[in-house]
Design an enzyme around this catalytic site. Structure first.
Site, PDB file in Angstrom:
ATOM      1  N   ASP A   1       0.837  -1.205   0.000  1.00 17.33           N
ATOM      2  CA  ASP A   1       0.000   0.000   0.000  1.00 17.33           C
ATOM      3  C   ASP A   1       0.870   1.253   0.000  1.00 17.33           C
ATOM      4  O   ASP A   1       2.001   1.211   0.461  1.00 17.33           O
ATOM      5  CB  ASP A   1      -0.836   0.107   1.297  1.00 17.33           C
TER       6      ASP A   1
HETATM    7  N1  URA Z   1      -1.064  -5.847   4.100  1.00 18.67           N
HETATM    8  C1  URA Z   1      -1.527  -4.583   4.066  1.00 18.67           C
HETATM    9  O1  URA Z   1      -2.523  -4.266   4.706  1.00 18.67           O
HETATM   10  N2  URA Z   1      -0.859  -3.682   3.321  1.00 18.67           N
HETATM   11  C2  URA Z   1       0.248  -3.975   2.623  1.00 18.67           C
HETATM   12  O2  URA Z   1       0.814  -3.105   1.968  1.00 18.67           O
HETATM   13  C3  URA Z   1       0.715  -5.302   2.660  1.00 18.67           C
HETATM   14  C4  URA Z   1       0.036  -6.215   3.411  1.00 18.67           C
END
Ligand code: URA
Length: 238
Positions: free
Chosen positions: A102
Site C-alpha cells: 500500500d
Molecule cells: N497488508 C496490508 O494491509 N498492506 C500492505 O501493503 C501489505 C500487506
C-alpha cells in the site's frame, strides 16, 4: 537478437534513437571496437559510452519502498518506478512489482520482468513467508495470535478463510506478523477484524530475503545467491 532491438528493449530509446547511437559510434564492445545495429553480440560484451548495459531481461530487484509512493498508476501520486532509473520504465518485457505494498506501507518490494518468476514467488503453492511489523492504535485483546493461527479467520467480503498466520507481540501495540499469502490490504484488514487499527506498517522479509540495511528509497539487483535465499525458507514453514 540484433543489437538495435536489444538496446531498444532495454529502454535506451526508440529503434530510431538507438540506431543514431550506433551511427555516432557510442556503442562498442568491451575493447572499444565500434559495434553496428545489426550485430548480434553477447549482452555482457556491449558498452554504451564505455558503460556496461543495464541488466538483461530476467532481472529481479529489491526496493526499500518508502511510505508515500504507490505500486500502481491507478492510485495516482509518486510511483515506485520513480525510484528506479528512468530507462527501466521503457523496458520490454515490462518491469513489474511482485505483488503490491500500500501507499502507506514501507519495506521490501520485489520487482521483476520475468513473468514465470513472478508467478513462482506469489503462487499460493510457494507459501513464501512475508514478515510485517506494525504499530497498532489499540492494545491487543489477547486472543489475536490464536485467531490468526487458527486458519479460520474470514475477512469481510471474502469466502475463503485466511491461511494460518504467526503473530509475535513485540510490545503492547507493536507486533510482527508472518503471512504465507498476500490478499488485498491483508494486514490492515486482519487487525480491523479484531477491532484494531494499523497506524504504521513495514515489510521486513519476503522468503529468506531481508532488506539487510538497504536504505529507504534505494534499490539493488538480486544475484543468483539472493534468488536462492528468497526461496530457501519456503519448505521450512507450515
Ligand atoms: N497488508 C496490508 O494491509 N498492506 C500492505 O501493503 C501489505 C500487506
Amino acid at each position: 537478437m540484433k543489437l538495435v532491438r536489444h538496446l531498444a528493449n532495454l529502454g535506451y530509446g526508440s529503434r530510431k534513437q538507438v540506431a543514431w547511437m550506433f551511427r555516432e559510434g557510442r556503442v562498442t564492445d568491451a575493447d572499444g571496437e565500434v559495434l553496428y545495429a545489426d550485430d548480434a553480440v553477447a549482452h555482457d560484451d556491449v558498452r554504451i559510452d564505455g558503460e556496461p548495459l543495464d541488466p538483461p531481461p530476467g532481472m529481479l530487484a529489491m526496493l526499500h519502498k518508502p511510505v508515500g509512493c504507490t505500486c500502481s498508476n491507478k492510485d495516482g501520486g509518486r510511483l515506485v518506478h520513480d525510484l528506479l532509473p528512468p530507462r527501466f520504465r521503457l523496458r520490454k518485457p515490462v518491469l513489474s512489482t511482485v505483488g503490491r505494498l500500500d501507499r502507506d506501507t514501507s519495506g521490501l518490494l520485489l520487482l521483476t520482468d520475468d513473468g514465470s518468476l513472478l508467478h513462482r514467488i506469489i503462487s499460493p503453492k510457494a507459501k513464501l513467508p512475508k514478515v510485517y511489523e506494525a504499530v497498532l492504535a489499540e492494545d491487543l485483546r489477547g486472543d489475536e495470535a490464536a485467531l490468526f493461527a487458527s486458519g479460520t479467520l474470514l475477512l469481510e467480503s471474502e469466502t475463503v478463510p485466511l491461511l494460518p498466520a504467526d503473530l509475535q507481540v513485540l510490545e503492547s501495540r507493536r507486533i510482527r506478523l508472518t503471512l504465507h499469502e498476500g490478499r488485498y490490504h491483508q494486514v490492515r484488514r486482519m487487525f480491523a477484524a479484531v477491532g484494531n487499527h494499523v497506524l504504521a506498517l513495514h515489510r521486513s522479509r519476503v522468503g529468506g530475503l531481508a532488506l539487510d540495511g538497504l536504505p529507504e528509497g534505494q534499490w539493488r539487483l538480486l544475484e543468483p545467491a539472493d534468488r536462492e535465499r528468497l526461496f530457501s525458507v519456503a519448505d521450512s514453514v507450515r
